[in-house]
Every structure is written in structure tokens, then in C-alpha cells.
Design a protein around this motif. Structure first.
Motif, mmCIF file in Angstrom:
data_model
loop_
_atom_site.group_PDB
_atom_site.id
_atom_site.type_symbol
_atom_site.label_atom_id
_atom_site.label_comp_id
_atom_site.label_asym_id
_atom_site.label_seq_id
_atom_site.Cartn_x
_atom_site.Cartn_y
_atom_site.Cartn_z
ATOM 1 N N LEU A 90 0.828 -1.204 0.000
ATOM 2 C CA LEU A 90 0.000 0.000 0.000
ATOM 3 C C LEU A 90 0.863 1.255 0.000
ATOM 4 C CD1 LEU A 90 -2.797 -1.056 2.529
ATOM 5 C CD2 LEU A 90 -3.071 -0.681 0.076
ATOM 6 N N TRP A 91 1.950 1.231 0.756
ATOM 7 C CA TRP A 91 2.870 2.381 0.786
ATOM 8 C C TRP A 91 3.502 2.592 -0.584
ATOM 9 C CZ3 TRP A 91 8.187 2.720 -0.009
ATOM 10 C CH2 TRP A 91 8.750 3.956 0.283
ATOM 11 N N ILE A 92 3.943 1.501 -1.228
ATOM 12 C CA ILE A 92 4.553 1.611 -2.556
ATOM 13 C C ILE A 92 3.547 2.159 -3.558
ATOM 14 C CG2 ILE A 92 5.462 0.263 -4.498
ATOM 15 C CD1 ILE A 92 6.751 -1.601 -2.355
ATOM 16 N N MET A 93 2.318 1.671 -3.487
ATOM 17 C CA MET A 93 1.289 2.152 -4.406
ATOM 18 C C MET A 93 1.065 3.649 -4.256
ATOM 19 S SD MET A 93 -1.387 -1.049 -4.097
ATOM 20 C CE MET A 93 -2.635 -0.380 -5.203
ATOM 21 N N GLN A 94 1.064 4.135 -3.022
ATOM 22 C CA GLN A 94 0.864 5.566 -2.814
ATOM 23 C C GLN A 94 2.044 6.369 -3.348
ATOM 24 O OE1 GLN A 94 -1.999 6.903 -1.885
ATOM 25 N NE2 GLN A 94 -1.076 8.891 -2.336
ATOM 26 N N GLU A 95 3.254 5.861 -3.167
ATOM 27 C CA GLU A 95 4.431 6.539 -3.714
ATOM 28 C C GLU A 95 4.337 6.620 -5.252
ATOM 29 O OE1 GLU A 95 7.495 7.766 -1.922
ATOM 30 O OE2 GLU A 95 5.693 7.943 -0.662
ATOM 31 N N CYS A 96 3.899 5.542 -5.877
ATOM 32 C CA CYS A 96 3.774 5.525 -7.333
ATOM 33 C C CYS A 96 2.668 6.472 -7.798
ATOM 34 C CB CYS A 96 3.505 4.106 -7.814
ATOM 35 S SG CYS A 96 4.892 2.955 -7.557
ATOM 36 N N ARG A 97 1.557 6.497 -7.087
ATOM 37 C CA ARG A 97 0.482 7.439 -7.432
ATOM 38 C C ARG A 97 0.976 8.875 -7.366
ATOM 39 N NH1 ARG A 97 -2.732 4.189 -3.701
ATOM 40 N NH2 ARG A 97 -3.985 2.728 -4.925
ATOM 41 N N ASN A 98 1.695 9.195 -6.299
ATOM 42 C CA ASN A 98 2.217 10.555 -6.155
ATOM 43 C C ASN A 98 3.175 10.896 -7.296
ATOM 44 O OD1 ASN A 98 0.788 11.156 -3.846
ATOM 45 N ND2 ASN A 98 2.455 10.661 -2.447
ATOM 46 N N GLN A 99 3.999 9.936 -7.687
ATOM 47 C CA GLN A 99 4.941 10.198 -8.767
ATOM 48 C C GLN A 99 4.203 10.468 -10.081
ATOM 49 O OE1 GLN A 99 7.851 10.962 -8.277
ATOM 50 N NE2 GLN A 99 9.398 9.882 -9.458
ATOM 51 N N MET A 100 3.156 9.700 -10.338
ATOM 52 C CA MET A 100 2.396 9.913 -11.568
ATOM 53 C C MET A 100 1.662 11.253 -11.533
ATOM 54 S SD MET A 100 2.001 8.373 -14.425
ATOM 55 C CE MET A 100 1.010 8.675 -15.885
ATOM 56 N N ALA A 101 1.145 11.621 -10.376
ATOM 57 C CA ALA A 101 0.484 12.925 -10.247
ATOM 58 C C ALA A 101 1.492 14.054 -10.435
ATOM 59 C CB ALA A 101 -0.206 13.030 -8.898
ATOM 60 N N ARG A 102 2.703 13.890 -9.917
ATOM 61 C CA ARG A 102 3.744 14.901 -10.137
ATOM 62 C C ARG A 102 3.995 15.086 -11.632
ATOM 63 N NH1 ARG A 102 6.377 11.869 -5.950
ATOM 64 N NH2 ARG A 102 6.195 12.958 -3.954
ATOM 65 N N TYR A 103 4.025 13.974 -12.338
ATOM 66 C CA TYR A 103 4.209 14.042 -13.793
ATOM 67 C C TYR A 103 3.160 14.943 -14.432
ATOM 68 C CZ TYR A 103 3.608 12.582 -18.641
ATOM 69 O OH TYR A 103 3.444 12.580 -19.997
ATOM 70 N N ARG B 125 13.373 14.083 -14.711
ATOM 71 C CA ARG B 125 14.008 13.523 -13.513
ATOM 72 C C ARG B 125 13.096 12.571 -12.737
ATOM 73 N NH1 ARG B 125 16.589 18.693 -13.524
ATOM 74 N NH2 ARG B 125 15.047 19.639 -12.137
ATOM 75 N N LEU B 126 11.854 12.379 -13.172
ATOM 76 C CA LEU B 126 10.984 11.391 -12.541
ATOM 77 C C LEU B 126 11.332 9.970 -12.976
ATOM 78 C CD1 LEU B 126 7.533 13.201 -12.962
ATOM 79 C CD2 LEU B 126 9.007 13.185 -10.935
ATOM 80 N N PHE B 127 12.211 9.844 -13.972
ATOM 81 C CA PHE B 127 12.608 8.534 -14.479
ATOM 82 C C PHE B 127 13.790 7.964 -13.695
ATOM 83 C CE2 PHE B 127 9.966 9.819 -17.907
ATOM 84 C CZ PHE B 127 9.589 8.662 -18.568
ATOM 85 N N ALA B 128 13.932 6.637 -13.755
ATOM 86 C CA ALA B 128 15.061 5.944 -13.116
ATOM 87 C C ALA B 128 16.282 6.114 -14.014
ATOM 88 C CB ALA B 128 14.727 4.470 -12.917
ATOM 89 N N LEU B 129 16.945 7.254 -13.886
ATOM 90 C CA LEU B 129 17.977 7.649 -14.827
ATOM 91 C C LEU B 129 19.307 6.939 -14.618
ATOM 92 C CD1 LEU B 129 17.196 11.475 -14.932
ATOM 93 C CD2 LEU B 129 16.456 9.693 -16.528
ATOM 94 N N SER B 130 19.425 6.161 -13.557
ATOM 95 C CA SER B 130 20.642 5.375 -13.351
ATOM 96 C C SER B 130 20.616 4.089 -14.171
ATOM 97 C CB SER B 130 20.814 5.027 -11.869
ATOM 98 O OG SER B 130 19.778 4.147 -11.440
ATOM 99 N N PHE C 8 9.813 6.173 -12.625
ATOM 100 C CA PHE C 8 9.359 5.568 -13.870
ATOM 101 C C PHE C 8 10.481 4.722 -14.458
ATOM 102 C CE2 PHE C 8 6.839 9.738 -14.503
ATOM 103 C CZ PHE C 8 5.821 9.285 -13.685
ATOM 104 N N TRP C 9 10.176 3.500 -14.798
ATOM 105 C CA TRP C 9 11.134 2.605 -15.444
ATOM 106 C C TRP C 9 10.775 2.470 -16.919
ATOM 107 C CZ3 TRP C 9 11.468 -3.324 -14.064
ATOM 108 C CH2 TRP C 9 12.584 -3.884 -14.700
#
Length: 216
Positions: free
Chosen positions: A11-24, A38-43, A144-145
Motif C-alpha cells: 500500500l505504501w509503494i502504491m501511494q508513492e507511485c500514485r504521487n509520482q504519476m500525479a507529479r508528472y 528527472r521522474l525517471f530511473a535515470l541510473s 518511472f522505469w
């Protein structure tokens, strides 16, 4: 059956992913292209974005070419009157049992105001898309991967999408994609409905991108 601790972590991971998509969505609307990038996994060299109008872009430099170079060039120096707003609906998300990745898809109704090439005239559009995204953890953040944008339709404010005639979009030279889109899905008055992307199902560990036609 999942243990309570694992359920809480999911549930915590899902919320982190939702927030990242909303930031996008917020950053893209504000023309903050470098911050969107910079929202992407650039490494990771295997991060990618696929846009079903414009092509496939693999690796950090290609993702930058799409999100920063191309969009800044398209915006030009005068962004007065420019508008881009997309919403997120009908989310389906799944987190791997090993807690290393997550998958999600959304439908996204949107509207945009663009300047017409050559004339500079401001024109309003309805732009509806779908997103399919793989997330992965990078330095404690969920990034984002793999990111796919499916174009449902784009029509100007005064024209019904039923009346639109869609050809193959011309890819601007600046973009130089690493590959063509895996398939075309934009609506026409001859297309038949289909389930795509396929909403993610519960899964144990990442076994390839199963929501889009492109396979690793």
C-alpha cells in the motif's frame, strides 16, 4: 495469503507511485520539462518511454531528448496561451510480491492549446490518452522505469473525433527515436474496440512488460 506487513508495504509503494504519476501531470502541465525528465530511473540504461505517435526512446539520453529537447523546441520562446492539462482516471495498479517493482495503467482525458506551426495561431484540442507504467525503486524513490503513452484521439475543439482523418504522424528530426511504436491504436471511424493496455494482475516478480506489445 499475504502477511499484514507485506500488505502494508504494498500500500505504501502504491501511494508513492500514485504521487509520482500525479507529479508528472502537474509538472508536464507547467512545462517543467527537465523536472519531468528527472521522474525517471535515470541510473538505468533500460529505462524507456514509448509514445504511440512519436516513437520509442530507450535510455536516459533518449528520454531526455523526448521530454526536454523536443518539448522545449515545440514550446518555443513564447508560451503565452499555451495550455496542457490531463487528468488520471480508472487506475489499476499491482505491486510485485518481492516489492521490487510495480505496474499501473490509467485512462487520461485531457485538453490542450497549441500554436500551429507556421502561423502561430492558438488552437484548442481534445487529447485523450492511456498510460501504462512500470515503476522501480531507485535510491529510495519510486521512479518511472518503462512509460508508455497510448493516443486514443486528438481533435480540435470544433471537430468531432469521428470526423478526424488520421495519417501516420511525421516524426520531427529533433526526436530521432530509437525505434518505431510497437503498434498504432488511435481511434478512427473504422477501428474496433480492444483491451489495451491490459490492466496489470497480481504478480510475484517482474517478468517483462506485459501491458504493452513491446517485449524486452
Amino acid at each position: 495469503m499475504e502477511q499484514l506487513e507485506q500488505k502494508i508495504k504494498k500500500l505504501w509503494i502504491m501511494q508513492e507511485c500514485r504521487n509520482q504519476m500525479a507529479r508528472y501531470e502537474y509538472l508536464h502541465s507547467a512545462k517543467k520539462h527537465a523536472e519531468t525528465y528527472r521522474l525517471f530511473a535515470l541510473s538505468r540504461d533500460d529505462c524507456w518511454i514509448e509514445n504511440y505517435d512519436l516513437g520509442f526512446f530507450r535510455g536516459p539520453e533518449s528520454v531526455k531528448r523526448f521530454f526536454v529537447d523536443f518539448h522545449e523546441n515545440m514550446d518555443g520562446t513564447d508560451v503565452r496561451g499555451s495550455f496542457c492539462e490531463h487528468t488520471l482516471t480508472t487506475e489499476v495498479m499491482a505491486v510485485a510480491d518481492d516489492l521490487k517493482t510495480a505496474k499501473a495503467c490509467w485512462m487520461s482525458p485531457g485538453c490542450e492549446t497549441r500554436r500551429e506551426p507556421g502561423t502561430g495561431k492558438l488552437t484548442s484540442y481534445w487529447v485523450w490518452v492511456k498510460y501504462a507504467v512500470d515503476f522501480i525503486e531507485e535510491n529510495g524513490e519510486w521512479k518511472f522505469w518503462h512509460f508508455t503513452i497510448f493516443s486514443d484521439f486528438c481533435s480540435d475543439y470544433y471537430t468531432s473525433w469521428v470526423e478526424m482523418e488520421y495519417g501516420t504522424p511525421a516524426t520531427p528530426d529533433l526526436l530521432a527515436p530509437d525505434g518505431k511504436p510497437a503498434m498504432a491504436l488511435a481511434y478512427t471511424n473504422q477501428t474496433k474496440p480492444q483491451l489495451w493496455p491490459v490492466p496489470p494482475m497480481p504478480y510475484k516478480t517482474y517478468d517483462g512488460n506485459t501491458m504493452t506489445p513491446r517485449k524486452e
